[in-house]
Design a protein around this motif. Structure first.
Motif, mmCIF file in Angstrom:
data_model
loop_
_atom_site.group_PDB
_atom_site.id
_atom_site.type_symbol
_atom_site.label_atom_id
_atom_site.label_comp_id
_atom_site.label_asym_id
_atom_site.label_seq_id
_atom_site.Cartn_x
_atom_site.Cartn_y
_atom_site.Cartn_z
ATOM 1 N N LEU A 36 21.367 -12.703 19.147
ATOM 2 C CA LEU A 36 21.633 -11.579 18.590
ATOM 3 C C LEU A 36 21.699 -9.969 18.678
ATOM 4 C CD1 LEU A 36 17.923 -13.489 17.455
ATOM 5 C CD2 LEU A 36 19.607 -13.539 16.434
ATOM 6 N N ASP A 37 22.045 -9.375 17.593
ATOM 7 C CA ASP A 37 21.882 -7.496 17.774
ATOM 8 C C ASP A 37 21.074 -6.949 17.477
ATOM 9 O OD1 ASP A 37 21.785 -7.981 14.791
ATOM 10 O OD2 ASP A 37 23.790 -7.906 14.256
ATOM 11 N N SER A 38 20.331 -5.613 17.625
ATOM 12 C CA SER A 38 19.847 -5.660 17.058
ATOM 13 C C SER A 38 19.001 -5.464 15.726
ATOM 14 C CB SER A 38 19.250 -3.790 17.381
ATOM 15 O OG SER A 38 20.212 -3.186 16.649
ATOM 16 N N ILE A 39 19.149 -5.164 14.924
ATOM 17 C CA ILE A 39 19.066 -5.945 13.317
ATOM 18 C C ILE A 39 19.018 -6.643 13.184
ATOM 19 C CG2 ILE A 39 19.763 -5.743 11.340
ATOM 20 C CD1 ILE A 39 21.633 -3.048 11.729
ATOM 21 N N ALA A 40 19.296 -7.961 13.702
ATOM 22 C CA ALA A 40 19.459 -8.828 13.470
ATOM 23 C C ALA A 40 17.843 -9.456 14.575
ATOM 24 C CB ALA A 40 20.331 -9.956 13.922
ATOM 25 N N ALA A 41 17.308 -9.130 15.680
ATOM 26 C CA ALA A 41 16.372 -9.218 16.506
ATOM 27 C C ALA A 41 15.439 -9.014 15.945
ATOM 28 C CB ALA A 41 16.315 -8.189 18.208
ATOM 29 N N LYS A 42 14.966 -7.038 14.955
ATOM 30 C CA LYS A 42 14.191 -7.009 14.739
ATOM 31 C C LYS A 42 13.882 -7.460 13.089
ATOM 32 C CE LYS A 42 12.642 -2.706 12.770
ATOM 33 N NZ LYS A 42 12.909 -1.387 12.444
ATOM 34 N N GLU A 43 14.691 -8.384 12.689
ATOM 35 C CA GLU A 43 14.234 -9.353 11.520
ATOM 36 C C GLU A 43 13.714 -10.763 11.990
ATOM 37 O OE1 GLU A 43 18.060 -10.282 10.005
ATOM 38 O OE2 GLU A 43 18.463 -8.427 8.896
ATOM 39 N N LYS A 44 13.600 -10.484 13.017
ATOM 40 C CA LYS A 44 13.214 -12.121 13.471
ATOM 41 C C LYS A 44 12.067 -12.071 14.643
ATOM 42 C CE LYS A 44 16.007 -15.271 13.060
ATOM 43 N NZ LYS A 44 16.181 -16.454 11.414
ATOM 44 N N ASN A 45 11.599 -10.594 14.611
ATOM 45 C CA ASN A 45 10.393 -10.019 15.341
ATOM 46 C C ASN A 45 10.677 -9.957 17.108
ATOM 47 O OD1 ASN A 45 7.780 -8.552 14.846
ATOM 48 N ND2 ASN A 45 6.758 -10.285 15.468
ATOM 49 N N MET A 46 11.769 -9.141 17.252
ATOM 50 C CA MET A 46 12.597 -10.399 18.620
ATOM 51 C C MET A 46 12.776 -8.587 19.134
ATOM 52 S SD MET A 46 14.045 -13.728 18.916
ATOM 53 C CE MET A 46 14.465 -13.801 20.641
ATOM 54 N N THR A 47 12.576 -8.467 20.599
ATOM 55 C CA THR A 47 12.334 -6.796 20.815
ATOM 56 C C THR A 47 12.952 -7.014 22.266
ATOM 57 O OG1 THR A 47 10.126 -5.812 21.460
ATOM 58 C CG2 THR A 47 10.936 -5.596 18.904
ATOM 59 N N CYS A 48 13.776 -5.857 23.146
ATOM 60 C CA CYS A 48 13.644 -5.517 24.211
ATOM 61 C C CYS A 48 12.506 -4.816 24.855
ATOM 62 C CB CYS A 48 15.064 -4.940 24.269
ATOM 63 S SG CYS A 48 16.299 -5.322 23.845
ATOM 64 N N ASP A 49 11.605 -4.377 24.081
ATOM 65 C CA ASP A 49 10.467 -4.105 24.837
ATOM 66 C C ASP A 49 9.314 -5.275 24.569
ATOM 67 O OD1 ASP A 49 10.744 -1.618 24.693
ATOM 68 O OD2 ASP A 49 8.946 -1.150 22.946
ATOM 69 N N ARG A 50 9.326 -6.690 23.908
ATOM 70 C CA ARG A 50 9.045 -7.866 24.622
ATOM 71 C C ARG A 50 9.236 -8.533 25.300
ATOM 72 N NH1 ARG A 50 7.249 -12.069 19.162
ATOM 73 N NH2 ARG A 50 6.106 -9.446 18.738
ATOM 74 N N ALA A 51 10.860 -8.704 25.439
ATOM 75 C CA ALA A 51 11.189 -8.985 27.007
ATOM 76 C C ALA A 51 10.690 -8.414 27.926
ATOM 77 C CB ALA A 51 13.105 -8.704 26.493
ATOM 78 N N THR A 52 10.912 -7.838 27.981
ATOM 79 C CA THR A 52 9.919 -6.526 29.392
ATOM 80 C C THR A 52 8.476 -7.395 29.335
ATOM 81 O OG1 THR A 52 11.562 -4.222 28.910
ATOM 82 C CG2 THR A 52 9.693 -3.851 30.505
ATOM 83 N N LEU A 53 7.510 -7.360 28.883
ATOM 84 C CA LEU A 53 6.481 -7.858 28.523
ATOM 85 C C LEU A 53 6.363 -9.441 29.324
ATOM 86 C CD1 LEU A 53 3.263 -6.960 27.547
ATOM 87 C CD2 LEU A 53 3.543 -8.975 25.948
ATOM 88 N N TYR A 54 7.177 -9.931 28.504
ATOM 89 C CA TYR A 54 7.055 -11.160 29.276
ATOM 90 C C TYR A 54 7.921 -11.031 30.814
ATOM 91 C CZ TYR A 54 6.952 -13.535 24.643
ATOM 92 O OH TYR A 54 6.842 -14.138 23.344
ATOM 93 N N LYS A 55 9.025 -10.792 30.894
ATOM 94 C CA LYS A 55 9.298 -10.223 32.649
ATOM 95 C C LYS A 55 8.031 -9.958 33.166
ATOM 96 C CE LYS A 55 11.800 -7.267 36.090
ATOM 97 N NZ LYS A 55 10.888 -6.625 36.512
ATOM 98 N N ASN A 56 7.162 -8.879 33.040
ATOM 99 C CA ASN A 56 5.965 -8.178 33.269
ATOM 100 C C ASN A 56 4.549 -9.239 33.608
ATOM 101 O OD1 ASN A 56 7.241 -5.641 33.892
ATOM 102 N ND2 ASN A 56 6.414 -5.100 32.245
ATOM 103 N N TYR A 57 4.783 -10.500 32.451
ATOM 104 C CA TYR A 57 3.596 -10.851 32.444
ATOM 105 C C TYR A 57 3.676 -12.439 33.360
ATOM 106 C CZ TYR A 57 0.922 -14.927 30.624
ATOM 107 O OH TYR A 57 -0.124 -15.856 30.089
ATOM 108 N N TYR A 58 4.963 -12.571 33.037
ATOM 109 C CA TYR A 58 5.057 -13.748 34.283
ATOM 110 C C TYR A 58 5.422 -13.661 35.726
ATOM 111 C CZ TYR A 58 5.629 -17.082 30.140
ATOM 112 O OH TYR A 58 5.734 -17.765 29.060
ATOM 113 N N SER A 59 5.646 -11.926 36.064
ATOM 114 C CA SER A 59 6.536 -11.968 36.817
ATOM 115 C C SER A 59 4.846 -11.699 38.304
ATOM 116 C CB SER A 59 7.184 -11.157 37.537
ATOM 117 O OG SER A 59 8.090 -11.305 37.099
#
Length: 239
Positions: free
Chosen positions: A101-124
């Protein structure tokens, strides 16, 4: 009477022992149990976590953590939807049902890079415990407490964090004989930094699996602190 006296003696001895054991010494013993060869800093593994919840479809997540390469990825499947978040040396990529996904399509799916960082911190964090309690910004209590939880006695370490890291108050429960981490618990705080008694959750750990030579809890059962309400269970499966 003899059995009662023996039990009372055990509790007194345990109480005295916890008072003589500093929080740093307890943490070191726990890390020595879970990661005796110091493998966490070079952790590199892929594993699967299956989450089951009451009245909800299960979620299966394939997680890759490569600390030396600064790489993290999680692919989660629930019902017919599969999402992937990847951070490769800080570079973010997201996929939805296998499509990048590009940034626009990701936003439409409620997906963000901030959430990626959140998951990384959570699982780590969760799968790096108790080693992650050595991280900067982590504040150990000065003393070790002895507590009984669900009928079992533990050595308990209270942990707070610098404001930039987090505001929750955590408690880590260790087996007094092996120093294995068996429960962790957190509470939200009010505007004065005091724990809210009915907030937060506790997580009961059971079984173990080896990843990169590290003993990691295989099953984690989540409960609300309030009324002991069951939330769900994560079960780790090594790929």
């Amino acid at each position: 009477m003899k059995s009662f006296l023996a039990f009372a003696f055990f509790l007194c001895a345990l109480s005295g022992f916890s008072q003589n054991l500093s929080s740093q010494e307890l943490l070191n013993k726990a890390i020595n149990y879970h990661d005796p060869n110091g493998n966490w800093e070079r952790f590199n593994a892929t594993f699967t976590v299956v989450m089951t919840m009451p009245e909800a479809a299960k979620r299966t997540s394939s997680i890759s953590i490569n600390l030396p390469a600064e790489y993290f990825s999680v692919t989660a499947t629930k019902d017919t939807v599969t999402t992937t978040y990847t951070l490769d040396k800080g570079k973010c990529q997201m996929q939805y049902n296998g499509k990048v996904l590009d940034s626009i399509a990701a936003k439409e799916k409620n997906m963000t890079c901030d959430r990626a960082t959140l998951y990384k911190n959570y699982y780590s964090y969760l799968y790096g415990l108790p080693m992650k309690l050595k991280d900067p910004g982590t504040n150990l209590s000065e003393t070790v407490e002895t507590k009984t939880f669900k009928g079992k006695t533990y050595l308990v370490l209270k942990v707070t964090y610098d404001e930039a890291v987090g505001s929750d108050i955590w408690y880590f429960y260790f087996n007094p004989k092996t120093y294995a981490m068996e429960i962790y618990q957190f509470f939200k705080t009010d505007e004065h930094g005091k724990a809210k008694p009915d907030s937060g959750e506790y997580i009961v750990l059971s079984e173990e699996t080896l990843l990169n030579g590290i003993k990691i809890p295989k099953v984690r059962a989540w409960y609300y602190n309030k009324a002991d309400k069951y939330l769900g269970t994560d079960t780790l499966v090594e790929d």
